[in-house]
Design an enzyme around this catalytic site. Structure first.
Site, PDB file in Angstrom:
ATOM      1  N   CYS A   2       0.854  -1.169   0.000  1.00 16.77           N
ATOM      2  CA  CYS A   2       0.000   0.000   0.000  1.00 16.77           C
ATOM      3  C   CYS A   2       0.902   1.235   0.000  1.00 16.77           C
ATOM      4  O   CYS A   2       1.939   1.258   0.643  1.00 16.77           O
ATOM      5  CB  CYS A   2      -0.932   0.109   1.196  1.00 16.77           C
ATOM      6  SG  CYS A   2      -2.150  -1.184   1.275  1.00 16.77           S
ATOM      7  N   ARG A  27       3.836  -0.538  -4.978  1.00 15.28           N
ATOM      8  CA  ARG A  27       3.578  -1.026  -3.620  1.00 15.28           C
ATOM      9  C   ARG A  27       2.256  -1.787  -3.514  1.00 15.28           C
ATOM     10  O   ARG A  27       1.940  -2.350  -2.468  1.00 15.28           O
ATOM     11  CB  ARG A  27       3.557   0.144  -2.632  1.00 15.28           C
ATOM     12  CG  ARG A  27       4.853   0.895  -2.571  1.00 15.28           C
ATOM     13  CD  ARG A  27       4.739   2.066  -1.643  1.00 15.28           C
ATOM     14  NE  ARG A  27       4.617   1.652  -0.263  1.00 15.28           N
ATOM     15  CZ  ARG A  27       5.632   1.470   0.553  1.00 15.28           C
ATOM     16  NH1 ARG A  27       6.852   1.668   0.125  1.00 15.28           N
ATOM     17  NH2 ARG A  27       5.437   1.100   1.789  1.00 15.28           N
ATOM     18  N   TRP A  75      -2.793  -2.647  -1.632  1.00 16.48           N
ATOM     19  CA  TRP A  75      -2.558  -4.084  -1.758  1.00 16.48           C
ATOM     20  C   TRP A  75      -3.433  -4.695  -0.675  1.00 16.48           C
ATOM     21  O   TRP A  75      -3.172  -4.525   0.506  1.00 16.48           O
ATOM     22  CB  TRP A  75      -1.082  -4.406  -1.533  1.00 16.48           C
ATOM     23  CG  TRP A  75      -0.738  -5.832  -1.830  1.00 16.48           C
ATOM     24  CD1 TRP A  75      -0.393  -6.351  -3.044  1.00 16.48           C
ATOM     25  CD2 TRP A  75      -0.703  -6.923  -0.903  1.00 16.48           C
ATOM     26  NE1 TRP A  75      -0.152  -7.702  -2.921  1.00 16.48           N
ATOM     27  CE2 TRP A  75      -0.331  -8.077  -1.627  1.00 16.48           C
ATOM     28  CE3 TRP A  75      -0.953  -7.045   0.471  1.00 16.48           C
ATOM     29  CZ2 TRP A  75      -0.198  -9.325  -1.028  1.00 16.48           C
ATOM     30  CZ3 TRP A  75      -0.817  -8.290   1.066  1.00 16.48           C
ATOM     31  CH2 TRP A  75      -0.446  -9.420   0.308  1.00 16.48           C
ATOM     32  N   ASN A 101      -1.562   2.569   5.548  1.00 20.90           N
ATOM     33  CA  ASN A 101      -0.713   1.465   5.090  1.00 20.90           C
ATOM     34  C   ASN A 101      -0.335   0.658   6.322  1.00 20.90           C
ATOM     35  O   ASN A 101       0.243   1.203   7.252  1.00 20.90           O
ATOM     36  CB  ASN A 101       0.541   2.040   4.402  1.00 20.90           C
ATOM     37  CG  ASN A 101       1.600   0.984   4.164  1.00 20.90           C
ATOM     38  OD1 ASN A 101       1.284  -0.185   4.006  1.00 20.90           O
ATOM     39  ND2 ASN A 101       2.844   1.399   4.143  1.00 20.90           N
ATOM     40  N   GLY A 102      -0.683  -0.630   6.318  1.00 20.86           N
ATOM     41  CA  GLY A 102      -0.367  -1.474   7.466  1.00 20.86           C
ATOM     42  C   GLY A 102      -1.538  -2.373   7.791  1.00 20.86           C
ATOM     43  O   GLY A 102      -2.467  -2.507   6.984  1.00 20.86           O
ATOM     44  N   GLU A 489      16.548 -18.421  -7.740  1.00 22.32           N
ATOM     45  CA  GLU A 489      16.209 -17.059  -8.162  1.00 22.32           C
ATOM     46  C   GLU A 489      15.683 -17.050  -9.605  1.00 22.32           C
ATOM     47  O   GLU A 489      14.730 -16.338  -9.922  1.00 22.32           O
ATOM     48  CB  GLU A 489      17.442 -16.162  -7.984  1.00 22.32           C
ATOM     49  CG  GLU A 489      17.301 -14.727  -8.460  1.00 22.32           C
ATOM     50  CD  GLU A 489      16.173 -13.943  -7.807  1.00 22.32           C
ATOM     51  OE1 GLU A 489      15.573 -14.412  -6.823  1.00 22.32           O
ATOM     52  OE2 GLU A 489      15.864 -12.856  -8.315  1.00 22.32           O
ATOM     53  N   LYS A 493      12.014 -15.689 -10.631  1.00 18.76           N
ATOM     54  CA  LYS A 493      11.794 -14.628 -11.630  1.00 18.76           C
ATOM     55  C   LYS A 493      10.721 -15.067 -12.625  1.00 18.76           C
ATOM     56  O   LYS A 493       9.820 -14.311 -12.955  1.00 18.76           O
ATOM     57  CB  LYS A 493      13.071 -14.308 -12.407  1.00 18.76           C
ATOM     58  CG  LYS A 493      14.116 -13.505 -11.692  1.00 18.76           C
ATOM     59  CD  LYS A 493      13.789 -12.050 -11.488  1.00 18.76           C
ATOM     60  CE  LYS A 493      13.032 -11.793 -10.230  1.00 18.76           C
ATOM     61  NZ  LYS A 493      13.578 -11.852  -8.962  1.00 18.76           N
ATOM     62  N   GLU A 496       7.163 -15.252 -10.905  1.00 16.31           N
ATOM     63  CA  GLU A 496       6.613 -13.937 -10.548  1.00 16.31           C
ATOM     64  C   GLU A 496       5.992 -13.225 -11.725  1.00 16.31           C
ATOM     65  O   GLU A 496       4.921 -12.645 -11.609  1.00 16.31           O
ATOM     66  CB  GLU A 496       7.738 -13.015 -10.043  1.00 16.31           C
ATOM     67  CG  GLU A 496       8.228 -13.269  -8.668  1.00 16.31           C
ATOM     68  CD  GLU A 496       9.345 -12.293  -8.297  1.00 16.31           C
ATOM     69  OE1 GLU A 496       9.221 -11.616  -7.281  1.00 16.31           O
ATOM     70  OE2 GLU A 496      10.355 -12.218  -9.038  1.00 16.31           O
ATOM     71  N   HIS A 512      16.125 -37.361  -6.269  1.00 19.04           N
ATOM     72  CA  HIS A 512      15.359 -37.851  -5.117  1.00 19.04           C
ATOM     73  C   HIS A 512      13.878 -37.492  -5.225  1.00 19.04           C
ATOM     74  O   HIS A 512      13.197 -37.404  -4.213  1.00 19.04           O
ATOM     75  CB  HIS A 512      15.954 -37.304  -3.824  1.00 19.04           C
ATOM     76  CG  HIS A 512      17.368 -37.744  -3.620  1.00 19.04           C
ATOM     77  ND1 HIS A 512      17.708 -39.046  -3.343  1.00 19.04           N
ATOM     78  CD2 HIS A 512      18.533 -37.063  -3.718  1.00 19.04           C
ATOM     79  CE1 HIS A 512      19.031 -39.144  -3.245  1.00 19.04           C
ATOM     80  NE2 HIS A 512      19.558 -37.955  -3.473  1.00 19.04           N
ATOM     81  N   LYS A 611       5.840  -4.725  -4.295  1.00 18.43           N
ATOM     82  CA  LYS A 611       7.290  -4.673  -4.160  1.00 18.43           C
ATOM     83  C   LYS A 611       7.737  -4.579  -2.713  1.00 18.43           C
ATOM     84  O   LYS A 611       8.737  -5.153  -2.317  1.00 18.43           O
ATOM     85  CB  LYS A 611       7.827  -3.477  -4.941  1.00 18.43           C
ATOM     86  CG  LYS A 611       9.320  -3.385  -4.886  1.00 18.43           C
ATOM     87  CD  LYS A 611       9.912  -3.009  -6.196  1.00 18.43           C
ATOM     88  CE  LYS A 611      11.392  -3.257  -6.225  1.00 18.43           C
ATOM     89  NZ  LYS A 611      11.698  -4.661  -6.514  1.00 18.43           N
TER      90      LYS A 611
HETATM   91  C1  G6P Z   1       8.558  -8.760  -2.320  1.00 15.36           C
HETATM   92  C2  G6P Z   1       9.156  -8.381  -3.655  1.00 15.36           C
HETATM   93  C3  G6P Z   1      10.422  -9.194  -3.925  1.00 15.36           C
HETATM   94  C4  G6P Z   1      11.400  -9.027  -2.791  1.00 15.36           C
HETATM   95  C5  G6P Z   1      10.765  -9.361  -1.434  1.00 15.36           C
HETATM   96  C6  G6P Z   1      11.667  -8.954  -0.291  1.00 15.36           C
HETATM   97  O1  G6P Z   1       8.065 -10.041  -2.374  1.00 15.36           O
HETATM   98  O2  G6P Z   1       8.220  -8.592  -4.689  1.00 15.36           O
HETATM   99  O3  G6P Z   1      11.020  -8.763  -5.136  1.00 15.36           O
HETATM  100  O4  G6P Z   1      12.502  -9.844  -3.012  1.00 15.36           O
HETATM  101  O5  G6P Z   1       9.540  -8.646  -1.280  1.00 15.36           O
HETATM  102  O6  G6P Z   1      11.789  -7.556  -0.301  1.00 15.36           O
HETATM  103  P1  G6P Z   1      12.991  -6.754   0.293  1.00 15.36           P
HETATM  104  O7  G6P Z   1      12.656  -5.326   0.007  1.00 15.36           O
HETATM  105  O8  G6P Z   1      13.017  -7.049   1.752  1.00 15.36           O
HETATM  106  O9  G6P Z   1      14.233  -7.202  -0.373  1.00 15.36           O
END
Ligand code: G6P
Length: 616
Positions: A2, A27, A75, A101-102, A489, A493, A496, A512, A611
């Site tokens: 948010c 956000r 969000w 926000n929260g 990772e 990617k 996501e 396994h 994010k």
């Molecule tokens: C969210 C974002 C990710 C990020 C994660 C941790 O899920 O979409 O891209 O890696 O948060 O965020 P941070 O800001 O703590 O690295």
């Protein structure tokens, strides 16, 4: 998650609010809304499900006048994403409007109590409860909005950044912070309020970061006042100068922020290294580590807490620190650590790794470790964010604002900082000799050029390759050693941004269980660079091929062995083994990006994600 924006000054608030919402959309983008006190002294609220564009469309023919307002991009946490649950929320009489926000943990208890006093609720949100509570306190105590906010924050349990306006006072915004970020920008006779500095930078570079427990009184044309909400005593207003530039917040000709951020990596890593690795490769300077040298020399254990992509970078950090410093490292998901009653000993060092510096779980994990006597160290990107402010020391990654929800340049920045830290601590401890330091440090300096090289040789190739695999339903990503986290990772990617199911696995562990999934329709992306387990990875590729699987291999330049087995090969230049994840990350990012684009996905704002995850 948010984002909130606020404005009070001489300009039309709506324009600033909407522009700010666009900047904060990363956000959360389930819904958005604005509230302004109009020139006719009406409190107008316009809100809409979906992106900020939908709000603009909805508000187009409405009264958009007024020089004071608050806004929100959501969000969803409490209540589904719809127009009603969108912020801002009105109080019962329609006098107050609030954005938040929260999450408010005791909202149902408060709601029950307010209902008993005749309050009714139109939304399912916790925020509506908060704004009703504030009005209830104003009415029963006959007090000002400021006093009511101080009292309400005492009764509310949870995380919040609030901004409230009162129809009866078009000259004031009240803002409060507890565990969710808030920044106030100071202009000439005007104030800006936002969840981070990105909506503010185009108007002023003077900002004040609120601390937990702060309540700000933002009066038109008057000096900014900040109070401690518990004692109502005045706090010192510390003005910080922003280092960010507006260009960093634009796409710069790229179709998506994510692609811009991928291609920025030679520059962002050069910035990250700048002034830290000497030209001759003999010295690494990280003042946050050097100033606490004895802590790093004495520690028996390092714990790294992180979430998402940062957690993958943390796994690489573990390899680096254990190999070069001989200090045991534990990597924990912050969300697990905080509720696990973890063993934290005096002398332990906890590293909180976070791009945003705002992730609620990571922040809570670090507070927990701090309360148990750990020395807490932050590795973050966003300057002035909550984690760096809560740590004893730290190190910024300096890669500039990352706007694409899927993290790219922050990942490589984090790994680079961890590599520099491992070398520096290793040198201080005597576990890294001069020759090793010089070799690795010199290689760290080569990384930006080598990444450029990967773009030149592979970008078009990967774009083509992506066409072949766009319609796969599942992917397997395999890697070992330093590149096992790279496999995780790479899979993240792809998931996501393309919504294709993908699993990252240590290549040898595949036999396994996961091997059962392999068939002609399940491509495997295998990171098979020349490292100490190269031959073993080659065997794993053979196991996949023997079962009819398609293999995309990421190999070291000049590799001929894997080239004969794999269906497709992407080469990356040779470098010290511990730095290979910095190079293998690039083709993995590009592959995910092009597949997602081919699928027509919203690459920068994938569904359901945000994010900056400032809620649990
Ligand atoms: C969210 C974002 C990710 C990020 C994660 C941790 O899920 O979409 O891209 O890696 O948060 O965020 P941070 O800001 O703590 O690295």
């Amino acid at each position: 998650m948010c984002g909130i924006v606020g404005y009070i000054g001489q300009r039309r608030a709506y324009d600033i609010l909407v522009q700010g919402l666009h900047r904060l959309e990363y956000r959360g983008y389930d819904s958005s809304g604005v509230a302004m006190i109009s020139d006719a002294a009406e409190l107008n609220i316009y809100k809409s499900k979906g992106k900020v564009e939908a709000l603009e469309h909805f508000a187009a023919n409405k009264d958009l006048s007024g020089t004071i307002g608050i806004a929100h991009t959501r969000w969803a946490t409490h209540g589904e994403p719809n127009d009603t649950n969108a912020h801002p929320h009105f109080s019962q009489s329609g006098r107050l409007a609030m954005v938040h926000n929260g999450t408010i943990e005791n909202y149902s208890v408060l709601k029950k109590a307010l209902s008993a006093h005749g309050y009714t609720f139109v939304s399912q949100t916790d925020t509506e409860v908060a704004v009703q509570l504030v009005e209830y306190i104003m009415d029963t105590n006959h007090c000002s909005l400021f006093d009511a906010m101080c009292e309400a924050t005492k009764r509310i349990v949870g995380a919040y950044a609030f901004a409230v306006i009162d129809r009866q006072n078009p000259n004031q915004i009240i803002a409060a912070r507890q565990s969710s970020p808030l920044v106030i920008g100071i202009g000439e006779g005007e104030y800006f309020l936002a969840s981070d500095a990105t909506p503010i930078i185009e108007y002023t570079n003077k900002v004040v970061y609120l601390d937990d427990g702060d309540i700000a009184v933002i009066d038109r044309g008057a000096e900014l006042k900040v109070f401690d909400s518990k004692t109502t005593s005045k706090s010192r207003v510390e003005i910080t100068e922003l280092q960010m530039s507006i260009e960093q917040l634009e796409k710069g000709g790229y179709p998506h922020f994510m692609l811009k951020e991928i291609f920025e990596q030679p520059k962002t890593l050069a910035d990250c290294i700048s002034g830290r690795v000497s030209a001759d490769g003999k010295k690494i300077t990280l003042s946050g580590v050097i100033e606490h040298r004895s802590k790093f020399l004495k520690t028996k254990r390092i714990i790294i807490v992180a979430c998402g992509t940062s957690w993958h970078a943390a796994l690489i950090g573990k390899h680096l620190i254990e190999e070069y410093c001989r200090i045991p490292v534990v990597v924990e998901y912050a969300s697990e650590f905080r509720y696990a009653n973890p063993v934290v000993n005096q002398g332990d060092i906890l590293i909180a790794l976070s791009q945003s510096g705002e992730t609620a779980d990571t922040l809570a994990a670090l507070e927990l470790a701090k309360s148990r006597g750990a020395f807490v160290f932050g590795i973050c990107n966003v300057i002035g964010s909550s984690i760096p402010r809560a740590t004893h020391s730290g190190c910024y990654i300096h890669v500039g604002p990352e706007i694409g929800v899927a993290s790219t340049k922050a990942f490589t920045g984090q790994v680079t900082v961890l590599a520099m830290m491992a070398m520096l601590i290793g040198q201080m401890k005597g576990t890294v000799d001069d020759a090793t330091l010089e070799r690795v440090a010199t290689d760290i300096r080569r990384v930006p050029t080598l990444i450029k090289d990967i773009f030149t040789k592979n970008d078009k190739k990967i774009e083509e390759l992506a066409k072949i695999f766009t319609y796969a339903h599942n992917f397997l990503y395999l890697g070992r050693g330093y590149n096992y986290p790279s496999a995780l990772e790479g899979a993240l990617k792809l998931k996501e941004i393309s919504y294709i199911h993908a699993e990252g696995y240590p290549a040898a562990e595949m036999k396994h269980g996961t091997i059962a999934l392999i068939d002609n329709d399940m491509p495997s992306v295998v990171i098979a660079i020349k490292d100490n387990v190269y031959e073993k990875t080659v065997n794993n590729i053979q196991q996949v091929k023997a079962r009819g699987g398609k293999v995309v291999a990421i190999v070291t330049e000049g590799d001929t062995i894997v080239a004969q087995m794999a269906d497709y090969v992407i080469e990356v230049p040779e470098i010290s083994e511990c730095l290979t994840p910095l190079l293998t990350a690039i083709p993995l990012q590009l592959l995910a990006y092009y597949i997602a684009v081919n699928k027509g996905r919203n690459v920068d704002q994938p569904r359901n994600l945000a994010k900056s995850v400032t809620v649990e």
